[in-house]
Design a protein around this motif. Structure first.
Motif, PDB file in Angstrom:
ATOM      1  N   ARG A  33       7.743 -13.070  48.947  1.00  0.00           N
ATOM      2  CA  ARG A  33       6.645 -13.592  48.134  1.00  0.00           C
ATOM      3  C   ARG A  33       5.860 -12.455  47.480  1.00  0.00           C
ATOM      4  O   ARG A  33       5.437 -12.557  46.318  1.00  0.00           O
ATOM      5  N   SER A  34       5.660 -11.352  48.194  1.00  0.00           N
ATOM      6  CA  SER A  34       4.961 -10.208  47.615  1.00  0.00           C
ATOM      7  C   SER A  34       5.725  -9.662  46.416  1.00  0.00           C
ATOM      8  O   SER A  34       5.130  -9.335  45.380  1.00  0.00           O
ATOM      9  N   MET A  35       7.051  -9.566  46.523  1.00  0.00           N
ATOM     10  CA  MET A  35       7.855  -9.092  45.396  1.00  0.00           C
ATOM     11  C   MET A  35       7.765 -10.064  44.223  1.00  0.00           C
ATOM     12  O   MET A  35       7.688  -9.645  43.056  1.00  0.00           O
ATOM     13  N   GLU A  36       7.749 -11.372  44.520  1.00  0.00           N
ATOM     14  CA  GLU A  36       7.649 -12.378  43.459  1.00  0.00           C
ATOM     15  C   GLU A  36       6.316 -12.270  42.734  1.00  0.00           C
ATOM     16  O   GLU A  36       6.255 -12.320  41.500  1.00  0.00           O
ATOM     17  N   ILE A  37       5.239 -12.113  43.490  1.00  0.00           N
ATOM     18  CA  ILE A  37       3.908 -12.010  42.881  1.00  0.00           C
ATOM     19  C   ILE A  37       3.820 -10.774  41.999  1.00  0.00           C
ATOM     20  O   ILE A  37       3.344 -10.828  40.855  1.00  0.00           O
ATOM     21  N   GLN A  38       4.299  -9.636  42.507  1.00  0.00           N
ATOM     22  CA  GLN A  38       4.213  -8.403  41.733  1.00  0.00           C
ATOM     23  C   GLN A  38       5.110  -8.456  40.492  1.00  0.00           C
ATOM     24  O   GLN A  38       4.799  -7.853  39.466  1.00  0.00           O
ATOM     25  N   ARG A  39       6.210  -9.202  40.576  1.00  0.00           N
ATOM     26  CA  ARG A  39       7.044  -9.405  39.384  1.00  0.00           C
ATOM     27  C   ARG A  39       6.288 -10.227  38.350  1.00  0.00           C
ATOM     28  O   ARG A  39       6.306  -9.909  37.153  1.00  0.00           O
ATOM     29  N   MET A  40       5.600 -11.290  38.791  1.00  0.00           N
ATOM     30  CA  MET A  40       4.843 -12.123  37.857  1.00  0.00           C
ATOM     31  C   MET A  40       3.702 -11.334  37.220  1.00  0.00           C
ATOM     32  O   MET A  40       3.381 -11.529  36.043  1.00  0.00           O
ATOM     33  N   LEU A  41       3.111 -10.436  37.978  1.00  0.00           N
ATOM     34  CA  LEU A  41       2.045  -9.604  37.422  1.00  0.00           C
ATOM     35  C   LEU A  41       2.597  -8.618  36.397  1.00  0.00           C
ATOM     36  O   LEU A  41       1.874  -8.191  35.491  1.00  0.00           O
ATOM     37  N   GLY A  42       3.864  -8.254  36.535  1.00  0.00           N
ATOM     38  CA  GLY A  42       4.481  -7.302  35.605  1.00  0.00           C
ATOM     39  C   GLY A  42       4.233  -5.859  35.979  1.00  0.00           C
ATOM     40  O   GLY A  42       4.277  -4.972  35.113  1.00  0.00           O
ATOM     41  N   SER A  43       4.000  -5.586  37.268  1.00  0.00           N
ATOM     42  CA  SER A  43       3.698  -4.234  37.724  1.00  0.00           C
ATOM     43  C   SER A  43       4.802  -3.256  37.356  1.00  0.00           C
ATOM     44  O   SER A  43       5.982  -3.577  37.475  1.00  0.00           O
ATOM     45  N   ASP A  44       4.411  -2.075  36.934  1.00  0.00           N
ATOM     46  CA  ASP A  44       5.381  -1.016  36.669  1.00  0.00           C
ATOM     47  C   ASP A  44       5.876  -0.402  37.972  1.00  0.00           C
ATOM     48  O   ASP A  44       7.061  -0.107  38.128  1.00  0.00           O
ATOM     49  N   ILE A  45       4.955  -0.190  38.911  1.00  0.00           N
ATOM     50  CA  ILE A  45       5.301   0.340  40.226  1.00  0.00           C
ATOM     51  C   ILE A  45       4.880  -0.687  41.266  1.00  0.00           C
ATOM     52  O   ILE A  45       3.704  -1.067  41.358  1.00  0.00           O
ATOM     53  N   VAL A  46       5.856  -1.146  42.032  1.00  0.00           N
ATOM     54  CA  VAL A  46       5.677  -2.197  43.032  1.00  0.00           C
ATOM     55  C   VAL A  46       5.729  -1.576  44.420  1.00  0.00           C
ATOM     56  O   VAL A  46       6.573  -0.704  44.684  1.00  0.00           O
TER      57      VAL A  46
END
Length: 389
Positions: free
Chosen positions: A143-156
């Motif tokens: 879920r953390s990876m999904e959220i950070q993907r939706m945010l569009g983070s450059d560095i996760v």
């Protein structure tokens, strides 16, 4: 390497991978560049914290003017409000907050672990109650990876448990090993995302053997960068530096090394001395809103009565708007009057001071003068802020 070119709507990618290159070393101190589709990050780098899609008291354009190459966003706060789904519908975090440069997002683990009685942890992840409205949420590596993907983070950042301090050795070991299992799941959930990077997080509290085991596990999984986690959580500077005397060297030399949640100016200088490339902290903005200013001669409390008739700038060596356009007397007045401009001006100054510090560190490392820079830094702070006669 050719970097992305800016267009009317943002940045057009001219590269597919985020890369790191070292340009100079001086002892263990390093300077280099992280190249991303959204621009270069000069290291050592300090990342201002934009917890809720804003660096408090600052416009994004103003943050960039201080010299910042990258901001940090907070997964936990953004997933609760306004939600990652809403940000994704609005074109991602960069467009949402009008910041076209790189963004790093933390995994949410630190905030969730700090909730104490509001959370329940298992091998699967963490179930917790929102501090905003009491609603129930589950945060897992996936879920953390999904959220950070939706945010569009450059560095996760990988999802991990930030081990509290102090912790018994057995408790720390169990926590670290679970974080390593979560790191593997984070890597699998992250997948292959050209133009985005995933950083693993070393844990192990103050136990050297655990730090080595954690680093070995992360190297086997393989990440684009590596963080030293579990520090700046109450152990004190001496204990933190003791860990940094060995922990960064356990991580790959050809990847960025990020010390999470640090810190005060002398923490930063000491961390860079020990091989750290990236740092973040709320301190410059939080202190700015409470009347504390960081200067080359130490911390100034602008609310102190000795400043009420002082015509001097806050820092004669600083070119920020607070120092360029306003006297200490004015800054004292607006803080005592609780005017909004007070926190705005001192936050701008503090962020500029931090970026000046990073620029000085990069320049000193580049010419092999880190030791001299460090000595001058401590000498100036020891002299203190001299009152006006």
């Amino acid at each position: 390497m050719r970097i992305a070119s800016r267009t009317r709507r943002g940045y057009r990618s001219a590269m597919t991978r985020i890369s790191f290159s070292l340009s100079a070393t001086d002892g263990r101190a390093r300077t280099g560049t992280i190249a991303t589709p959204r621009g270069e990050i000069r290291t050592p780098a300090f990342m201002p914290v934009g917890t809720a899609a804003t660096v408090k008291a600052m416009l994004p354009e103003s943050v960039r003017e201080t010299g910042a190459d990258i901001l940090l966003g907070n997964t936990y706060h953004l997933m609760l409000r306004p939600t990652a789904e809403r940000i994704e519908r609005r074109g991602g975090l960069h467009r949402f907050m009008n910041w076209e440069r790189p963004i790093l997002t933390d995994s949410g683990g630190f905030q969730v672990m700090s909730l104490s009685g509001l959370r329940k942890m298992s091998e699967q992840g963490v179930t917790f109650k929102s501090h905003v409205d009491g609603s129930l949420h589950e945060l897992t590596p996936e879920r953390s990876m999904e959220i950070q993907r939706m945010l569009g983070s450059d560095i996760v950042m990988c999802f991990d448990e930030c081990t509290p301090f102090p912790a018994e050795e057995g408790v720390s070991l169990e926590s670290m090993r679970m974080s390593m299992r979560w790191a593997q799941r984070s890597k699998e959930a992250f997948g292959d995302r050209p133009g985005h990077a995933l950083f693993g997080i070393q844990q192990g509290s103050v136990f050297r053997g655990q730090r080595e085991e954690s680093a070995e596990a992360l190297r086997k999984i393989g990440f684009d960068g590596y963080a030293v986690g579990g520090l700046a959580v109450g152990e004190g500077q001496e204990a933190m530096f003791d860990v940094l005397d060995y922990a960064p060297d356990m991580l790959p030399e050809d990847k960025p090394r990020y010390l999470m949640g640090v810190g005060k100016p002398d923490d930063i200088v000491g961390a860079v001395k020990r091989g750290i490339d990236m740092m973040d902290c709320v301190l410059p903005s939080r202190s700015g809103r409470t009347g504390q200013a960081f200067t080359r001669n130490g911390v100034v409390n602008i609310k102190n009565a000795r400043h009420q008739d002082d015509p001097r700038p806050l820092d004669e060596n600083c070119d920020c708007p607070a120092c360029r356009n306003y006297s200490r007397a004015y800054l004292h007045h607006v803080f005592r009057a609780q005017e909004m401009i007070s926190g705005m001006l001192l936050t701008w100054h503090n962020l500029r001071y931090y970026q000046d510090l990073m620029e000085g560190l990069r320049g000193a490392i580049a010419v092999g003068q880190f030791d001299a820079f460090e000595a001058d830094f401590h000498t100036a702070r020891a002299e203190g802020d001299i009152p006006r006669l």
